[in-house]
Every structure is written in structure tokens, then in C-alpha cells.
Design a protein around this motif. Structure first.
Motif, PDB file in Angstrom:
ATOM      1  N   THR A 251       0.898  -1.099   0.120  1.00 15.28           N
ATOM      2  CA  THR A 251       0.007  -0.003  -0.001  1.00 15.28           C
ATOM      3  C   THR A 251       0.879   1.152   0.243  1.00 15.28           C
ATOM      4  O   THR A 251       1.832   1.314   0.781  1.00 15.28           O
ATOM      5  CB  THR A 251      -0.852  -0.115   1.147  1.00 15.28           C
ATOM      6  OG1 THR A 251      -1.728  -1.176   1.143  1.00 15.28           O
ATOM      7  CG2 THR A 251      -1.828   1.138   1.294  1.00 15.28           C
ATOM      8  N   GLY A 252       0.558   2.060  -0.673  1.00 11.81           N
ATOM      9  CA  GLY A 252       1.349   3.383  -0.990  1.00 11.81           C
ATOM     10  C   GLY A 252      -0.017   4.601  -0.420  1.00 11.81           C
ATOM     11  O   GLY A 252      -0.976   4.075  -0.150  1.00 11.81           O
ATOM     12  N   VAL A 253       0.394   5.850  -0.643  1.00  6.75           N
ATOM     13  CA  VAL A 253      -0.462   6.790  -0.367  1.00  6.75           C
ATOM     14  C   VAL A 253      -0.352   7.729  -1.638  1.00  6.75           C
ATOM     15  O   VAL A 253       0.470   8.063  -2.515  1.00  6.75           O
ATOM     16  CB  VAL A 253       0.090   7.529   0.847  1.00  6.75           C
ATOM     17  CG1 VAL A 253       1.561   8.284   0.539  1.00  6.75           C
ATOM     18  CG2 VAL A 253      -1.012   8.681   1.273  1.00  6.75           C
ATOM     19  N   GLN A 254      -1.709   8.512  -1.816  1.00  5.10           N
ATOM     20  CA  GLN A 254      -2.082   9.259  -2.892  1.00  5.10           C
ATOM     21  C   GLN A 254      -2.898  10.295  -2.335  1.00  5.10           C
ATOM     22  O   GLN A 254      -3.616  10.185  -1.378  1.00  5.10           O
ATOM     23  CB  GLN A 254      -2.707   8.634  -3.911  1.00  5.10           C
ATOM     24  CG  GLN A 254      -3.044   9.260  -5.151  1.00  5.10           C
ATOM     25  CD  GLN A 254      -3.872   8.564  -6.244  1.00  5.10           C
ATOM     26  OE1 GLN A 254      -3.995   7.261  -5.791  1.00  5.10           O
ATOM     27  NE2 GLN A 254      -4.171   9.054  -7.245  1.00  5.10           N
ATOM     28  N   VAL A 255      -2.662  11.434  -2.959  1.00  6.60           N
ATOM     29  CA  VAL A 255      -3.446  12.690  -2.602  1.00  6.60           C
ATOM     30  C   VAL A 255      -4.535  12.540  -3.493  1.00  6.60           C
ATOM     31  O   VAL A 255      -4.565  12.697  -4.680  1.00  6.60           O
ATOM     32  CB  VAL A 255      -2.906  14.017  -2.976  1.00  6.60           C
ATOM     33  CG1 VAL A 255      -3.789  15.324  -2.758  1.00  6.60           C
ATOM     34  CG2 VAL A 255      -1.557  14.301  -1.969  1.00  6.60           C
ATOM     35  N   THR A 256      -5.736  12.467  -3.177  1.00  8.07           N
ATOM     36  CA  THR A 256      -7.172  12.274  -3.749  1.00  8.07           C
ATOM     37  C   THR A 256      -7.822  13.753  -4.179  1.00  8.07           C
ATOM     38  O   THR A 256      -8.262  13.799  -5.265  1.00  8.07           O
ATOM     39  CB  THR A 256      -8.138  11.396  -2.927  1.00  8.07           C
ATOM     40  OG1 THR A 256      -8.305  11.964  -1.764  1.00  8.07           O
ATOM     41  CG2 THR A 256      -7.672  10.069  -2.850  1.00  8.07           C
ATOM     42  N   ARG A 257      -7.538  14.646  -3.275  1.00  4.13           N
ATOM     43  CA  ARG A 257      -8.165  15.995  -3.614  1.00  4.13           C
ATOM     44  C   ARG A 257      -7.492  16.941  -2.697  1.00  4.13           C
ATOM     45  O   ARG A 257      -6.949  16.556  -1.587  1.00  4.13           O
ATOM     46  CB  ARG A 257      -9.542  15.866  -3.559  1.00  4.13           C
ATOM     47  CG  ARG A 257     -10.275  15.763  -2.153  1.00  4.13           C
ATOM     48  CD  ARG A 257     -11.684  15.546  -2.375  1.00  4.13           C
ATOM     49  NE  ARG A 257     -12.305  15.266  -0.835  1.00  4.13           N
ATOM     50  CZ  ARG A 257     -12.296  14.260  -0.081  1.00  4.13           C
ATOM     51  NH1 ARG A 257     -11.747  13.278  -0.692  1.00  4.13           N
ATOM     52  NH2 ARG A 257     -12.811  14.229   1.098  1.00  4.13           N
ATOM     53  N   VAL A 258      -7.819  18.323  -2.858  1.00  4.35           N
ATOM     54  CA  VAL A 258      -7.237  19.352  -1.966  1.00  4.35           C
ATOM     55  C   VAL A 258      -8.606  20.058  -1.789  1.00  4.35           C
ATOM     56  O   VAL A 258      -9.425  20.376  -2.563  1.00  4.35           O
ATOM     57  CB  VAL A 258      -6.262  20.299  -2.451  1.00  4.35           C
ATOM     58  CG1 VAL A 258      -5.998  21.436  -1.840  1.00  4.35           C
ATOM     59  CG2 VAL A 258      -5.168  19.440  -3.063  1.00  4.35           C
ATOM     60  N   GLU A 259      -9.128  20.054  -0.274  1.00  3.81           N
ATOM     61  CA  GLU A 259     -10.221  20.730   0.121  1.00  3.81           C
ATOM     62  C   GLU A 259      -9.962  22.165   0.542  1.00  3.81           C
ATOM     63  O   GLU A 259      -8.740  22.470   1.117  1.00  3.81           O
ATOM     64  CB  GLU A 259     -10.726  19.956   1.322  1.00  3.81           C
ATOM     65  CG  GLU A 259     -11.291  18.616   0.735  1.00  3.81           C
ATOM     66  CD  GLU A 259     -12.152  17.686   1.987  1.00  3.81           C
ATOM     67  OE1 GLU A 259     -11.826  18.308   3.198  1.00  3.81           O
ATOM     68  OE2 GLU A 259     -12.915  16.887   1.814  1.00  3.81           O
ATOM     69  N   GLU A 260     -11.035  23.092   0.342  1.00  2.63           N
ATOM     70  CA  GLU A 260     -10.820  24.474   1.085  1.00  2.63           C
ATOM     71  C   GLU A 260     -11.649  24.334   2.288  1.00  2.63           C
ATOM     72  O   GLU A 260     -12.616  23.638   2.502  1.00  2.63           O
ATOM     73  CB  GLU A 260     -11.589  25.123   0.132  1.00  2.63           C
ATOM     74  CG  GLU A 260     -10.711  25.697  -1.308  1.00  2.63           C
ATOM     75  CD  GLU A 260     -11.198  26.960  -1.974  1.00  2.63           C
ATOM     76  OE1 GLU A 260     -12.505  27.267  -1.667  1.00  2.63           O
ATOM     77  OE2 GLU A 260     -10.641  27.321  -2.910  1.00  2.63           O
ATOM     78  N   SER A 261     -11.175  25.061   3.227  1.00  2.00           N
ATOM     79  CA  SER A 261     -11.750  25.108   4.445  1.00  2.00           C
ATOM     80  C   SER A 261     -12.817  25.834   4.489  1.00  2.00           C
ATOM     81  O   SER A 261     -13.365  26.548   3.759  1.00  2.00           O
ATOM     82  CB  SER A 261     -11.044  26.169   5.446  1.00  2.00           C
ATOM     83  OG  SER A 261     -11.315  26.327   6.518  1.00  2.00           O
ATOM     84  N   LYS A 262     -13.845  25.328   5.194  1.00  2.00           N
ATOM     85  CA  LYS A 262     -15.156  25.989   5.485  1.00  2.00           C
ATOM     86  C   LYS A 262     -15.123  26.831   6.338  1.00  2.00           C
ATOM     87  O   LYS A 262     -16.360  27.793   6.629  1.00  2.00           O
ATOM     88  CB  LYS A 262     -16.311  24.777   5.803  1.00  2.00           C
ATOM     89  CG  LYS A 262     -16.199  23.573   4.948  1.00  2.00           C
ATOM     90  CD  LYS A 262     -17.219  23.831   3.718  1.00  2.00           C
ATOM     91  CE  LYS A 262     -17.493  22.338   3.031  1.00  2.00           C
ATOM     92  NZ  LYS A 262     -16.428  22.107   2.273  1.00  2.00           N
ATOM     93  N   ALA A 263     -14.154  27.389   7.164  1.00  2.00           N
ATOM     94  CA  ALA A 263     -14.106  28.322   8.428  1.00  2.00           C
ATOM     95  C   ALA A 263     -14.274  29.681   7.644  1.00  2.00           C
ATOM     96  O   ALA A 263     -13.908  30.249   6.403  1.00  2.00           O
ATOM     97  CB  ALA A 263     -12.760  28.433   8.813  1.00  2.00           C
TER      98      ALA A 263
END
Length: 135
Positions: A61-73
Motif C-alpha cells: 500500500t502506498g499513499v496518494q492525494v485524492t483531492r485538495v479541500e478548501e476550509s469551510k471556516a
């Protein structure tokens, strides 16, 4: 895709940490930016990681960035009537970014990247030592 899957696993981790470092740098660079509306203010970003099976060897198992989320603050509303971007009531809107927390996250991401480099170096040394056993 290498003949030794450890390089693929460590490479995926380093790639993910690199993306994390980039988003933190973006957040820090925009920490003091202001806008004339709350909707126009910069929103801090955070990458979302996911475990992925390696193509060469699905048991790893490796790791991958699935998405970049913007803060809801909500943006921080500051009273600065002399600012050129101030609205009619004298307010400007800044992103809700805690530079100290971002720096802690930056150090963590940097250490994660360094750990990946160490894994690659150790794997390389072991592979070379294995090749030299027959000499």
C-alpha cells in the motif's frame, strides 16, 4: 515502477508530502491577504490522503492525494476603515489561518518527506550491498 517496490512506496509517500508542503506554503503566503468581501477572501487548503494499492504489487500500500479541500471556516472580519479594500462599513476580510498551526504542520510534512528520503537511501544501500555479496 521499479524492480524493488520499496522505491514505489517511498516515492508515493514523498509525493504526497510534497503536495502537503505546497498547500501549506500557499496557506502561509496568503495568511495576511485581505479582500473586500467574505466570499472573496482566500480559503486555506488541505490535501486529503488515501491509501492505494501499488500497481506492481497489490499487497503493498502506498499513499496518494485524492483531492485538495478548501476550509469551510468563515473569513476573519477586521475593522480597517483606511484600507483601500475596505467595504462601505470599513471592514476587510482575511483568511482564517493560524500561522503557528501551519508552521507545525509544515515541520511535520518536512519530517515526513525526510523520512521518505531516508527510506530510499537505506533501500539503495541495501540493494547495493546485496549486489556486492557475490564479489
Amino acid at each position: 515502477m521499479s524492480s524493488l517496490p520499496i522505491f514505489d512506496v517511498a516515492g508515493s509517500a514523498m509525493s504526497a508530502q510534497s503536495m502537503r508542503l505546497n498547500t501549506i506554503a500557499s496557506n502561509l503566503a496568503n495568511a495576511e491577504s485581505v479582500a473586500s468581501t467574505a466570499e472573496g477572501a482566500y480559503r486555506p487548503r488541505q490535501p486529503v490522503f488515501a491509501a492505494v494499492a501499488m500497481a506492481q504489487q497489490p499487497s503493498l500500500t502506498g499513499v496518494q492525494v485524492t483531492r485538495v479541500e478548501e476550509s469551510k471556516a468563515e473569513a476573519v472580519k477586521r475593522y480597517e476603515p483606511g484600507h483601500p479594500l475596505a467595504d462601505a462599513d470599513g471592514y476587510v476580510y482575511a483568511p482564517n489561518i493560524d500561522p503557528v498551526a501551519e508552521m507545525v504542520d509544515l515541520i511535520s510534512a518536512s519530517r515526513g518527506y525526510q523520512a521518505g528520503v531516508e527510506v530510499l537511501n537505506t533501500a539503495k544501500e541495501l540493494a547495493l550491498a546485496t549486489l556486492n555479496v557475490g564479489r
